[in-house]
Scaffold this motif. Structure first.
Motif, short mmCIF file in Angstrom:
data_model
loop_
_atom_site.label_atom_id
_atom_site.label_comp_id
_atom_site.label_asym_id
_atom_site.label_seq_id
_atom_site.Cartn_x
_atom_site.Cartn_y
_atom_site.Cartn_z
N LYS A 1 43.80 80.26 -5.95
CA LYS A 1 44.32 80.37 -4.61
C LYS A 1 43.29 80.34 -3.63
O LYS A 1 43.35 79.56 -2.25
N GLU A 2 41.95 81.15 -3.97
CA GLU A 2 41.14 81.12 -2.77
C GLU A 2 40.40 79.70 -2.58
O GLU A 2 39.69 79.59 -1.62
N LEU B 1 42.14 77.03 -2.01
CA LEU B 1 43.04 76.15 -0.94
C LEU B 1 42.67 76.68 0.35
O LEU B 1 42.47 77.74 0.80
N GLU B 2 43.19 75.71 1.26
CA GLU B 2 42.73 76.09 2.79
C GLU B 2 43.94 76.86 3.08
O GLU B 2 45.12 76.98 2.28
N GLU B 3 43.86 77.73 4.15
CA GLU B 3 44.86 78.39 4.48
C GLU B 3 46.19 77.87 4.61
O GLU B 3 47.43 78.60 4.38
N ASP C 1 47.26 75.21 3.48
CA ASP C 1 47.87 74.49 2.09
C ASP C 1 49.09 74.96 1.75
O ASP C 1 49.45 76.40 1.53
N ARG D 1 50.11 83.21 -7.15
CA ARG D 1 49.87 84.49 -6.90
C ARG D 1 48.91 85.12 -8.22
O ARG D 1 48.83 84.57 -9.25
N ARG E 1 50.65 74.98 -0.80
CA ARG E 1 50.62 75.49 -2.40
C ARG E 1 50.18 77.12 -2.35
O ARG E 1 50.33 77.83 -3.01
N GLN E 2 49.47 77.41 -1.24
CA GLN E 2 49.15 78.88 -1.34
C GLN E 2 50.30 80.06 -1.40
O GLN E 2 50.04 80.78 -2.14
N LYS E 3 51.27 79.64 -1.00
CA LYS E 3 52.61 80.54 -1.08
C LYS E 3 53.20 80.79 -2.46
O LYS E 3 54.03 81.52 -2.66
#
Length: 515
Positions: free
Chosen positions: A364-365, A367-369, A371, A378, A373-375
């Motif tokens: 997750k870290e 990926l750009e904020e 992006d 986890r 896919r972040q959500k």
């Protein structure tokens, strides 16, 4: 510490079981037939016995004792039931139109049956259910382990469960069709080798340990009543022939339905399930192998996995940064993934770059904020998970789930390549890839090739033939010629033990990677 009661919160729902499939053209020539005749009426002057009246009318030397003892003497019109040229029943009156058989596919997970009108060859009713032997283990080896640990009682228990289910399905179909079970004269069964051992009450212990030699693979033709199947008391049970411990009569049936023995092309046949059974026809020369795909492709050993029943996610699409679900059942809330759903979510994760070539979920870290896919990603402790649906009944896929599918994919794909190598042909030389079975029928070609269960180059060559095991059982029921041809094809399928083939470990490791 003491007695314990376990209550399952989720009742078992209605399952989606494949009962249909492609049936090639063939000539009807059933073993079972009927003939009408007249019995001479005895008189005081001519006290002819019932047996002699039958023999005289039919020009026979004897009537089997089992036939004679099941009937009461009468005069007038009668119907004789033949199994080839042997009498198996004599019935009062004209019953020539009442002649039925059962074609059954016994899978490790599911059982499917057809009630067939033998005169017309029409399947008038179908029935399907979950194999009740699941209480002794979800896969073949677990059931064999149960049998090893419990000896004689285990074999009886396993046989009792499957025979009871066959009798239940038979009773329900006969009731619905308003026919008598006494007018069912033959049951034709295709199944994997272990399931046939359990059906016949024969120990399958040797299948579970090296050198994995079964008690039998040849076809069996016995009285159905001898194992408790409740049809006509002199009715027959035909079990189709197999090849080895892990290439059973279900695969022989599939190879026959796909006409692998008659082709001049290169055709790969695969039945994907807990075991992936593969047959390669190299212009009619047949080579087979079996690979332990494991239960992940049937929704087992997966965090949110389930069988293909109501509420199971069977397909998924990530579109415009949203997750779209296709669920089995009308207006039913998603509960988890069945096998096709597991592959579909992995397919989408690979397409979206969320799962890497080595099978690991992206961090997750990294990926750009912004992006999207972040959500969906986890951390659960130190382990990454992909969230499909949030909320009280959340659905997700873990890194461990992906590894389970990866092992299945590696097993099947390596079997595919091992057969091609032994036959000395390349993937480009394949003319067709035939997918059979419950699981394969629900899989789009994209799910098979993007996840790497099959190579990408075969997309346009894939065809689906459905439940070819039951189709083969039906064809055997309807034709004595088919029975003989099944025996022949079983003898001519060469079996290859993957673990004993040179360089297999390296091949398997390479096949674990996603392209």
């Amino acid at each position: 510490e003491g007695d314990l009661v376990v209550e399952t919160l989720q009742k078992e729902g209605k399952h989606k079981i494949l009962t249909t499939g492609y049936t090639p053209k063939f000539d009807f020539n059933p073993s079972i037939s009927k003939k009408l005749f007249h019995i001479e009426k005895p008189t005081l002057e001519n006290q002819i016995s019932f047996e002699d009246a039958i023999l005289k009318n039919l020009s026979l030397d004897e009537v089997d004792f089992d036939v004679l003892k099941m009937i009461e003497p009468f005069d007038g019109v009668a119907t004789v039931v033949f199994d080839k040229d042997k009498i198996i029943a004599i019935e009062k009156g004209n019953t020539v139109d009442d002649i039925y058989g059962l074609a059954i596919d016994i899978g490790t997970t599911t059982v499917a049956a057809d009630l067939v009108e033998i005169n017309s060859g029409k399947a008038i009713l179908s029935s399907s259910d979950i194999n009740p032997q699941k209480k002794f283990g979800l896969d073949v080896l677990t059931r064999i382990t149960y049998a090893l640990e419990n000896e004689e009682q285990a074999v009886k228990n396993l046989q009792h469960e499957i025979v009871n289910l066959i009798n239940k399905m038979t009773f329900e179909m006969c009731t619905s069709a308003n026919i008598s079970k006494e007018h069912i004269y033959e049951v034709s069964v295709a199944a994997n080798t272990t399931m046939l051992h359990f059906l016949l009450g024969i120990k399958a212990n040797s299948i579970g340990k090296s050198p994995y030699a079964p008690a039998f693979v040849k076809s069996k033709y016995i009285k159905a009543s001898s194992i408790g199947i409740n049809i006509n008391s002199n009715g027959k049970l035909y079990c189709l022939p197999g090849v080895s411990s892990y290439i059973g009569s279900d695969i022989v049936a599939g190879a026959y339905v796909a006409k692998l023995h008659k082709t001049k092309e290169n055709i790969l046949f695969i039945d994907i399930g807990t075991n992936g059974e593969i047959v390669l026809s190299n212009k009619g020369k047949l080579l087979s192998c079996s690979c332990a795909a494991g239960p992940a492709l049937e929704g087992m050993n997966i965090s949110c996995g389930m069988r293909a029943s109501s509420g199971a996610i069977e397909d998924i699409e990530i579109k415009n940064e949203k997750i779209l679900l296709k669920v089995i059942g009308e207006e039913v809330e998603a509960k988890g993934f069945c096998g096709s759903g597991i592959l579909a979510v992995l397919r989408e994760l690979l397409k979206e770059g969320i799962v890497k070539k080595d099978g690991s979920l992206i961090k997750k870290e990294k990926l750009e904020e912004r992006d999207y896919r972040q959500k969906f990603i986890r951390l659960n402790g130190k382990k990454r998970e992909f969230i499909v649906r949030e909320g009280e009944n959340e659905i997700y896929i873990t890194q461990s789930d992906i590894r389970q599918v990866q092992l299945a994919k590696g097993a099947i794909l390596s079997g595919f390549y091992a057969l091609l190598k032994k036959a000395d042909i390349n993937m480009e030389d394949l003319d067709q890839v035939v997918i059979a079975g419950q699981f394969g029928s629900h899989l789009p070609a994209e799910s098979l090739t993007i996840t790497g269960i099959l190579p990408k180059g075969v997309n346009e060559k894939i065809i689906y033939i459905g439940n070819s095991s039951k189709t083969g059982a039906y064809m055997a029921l309807m034709s004595e010629v088919v029975k003989k041809e099944l025996e022949e094809i079983a003898k001519n399928i060469e079996y290859m033990e993957l673990g004993a083939s040179q360089g297999y470990e390296r091949l398997f490791a390479n096949c674990l990677l996603f392209e």
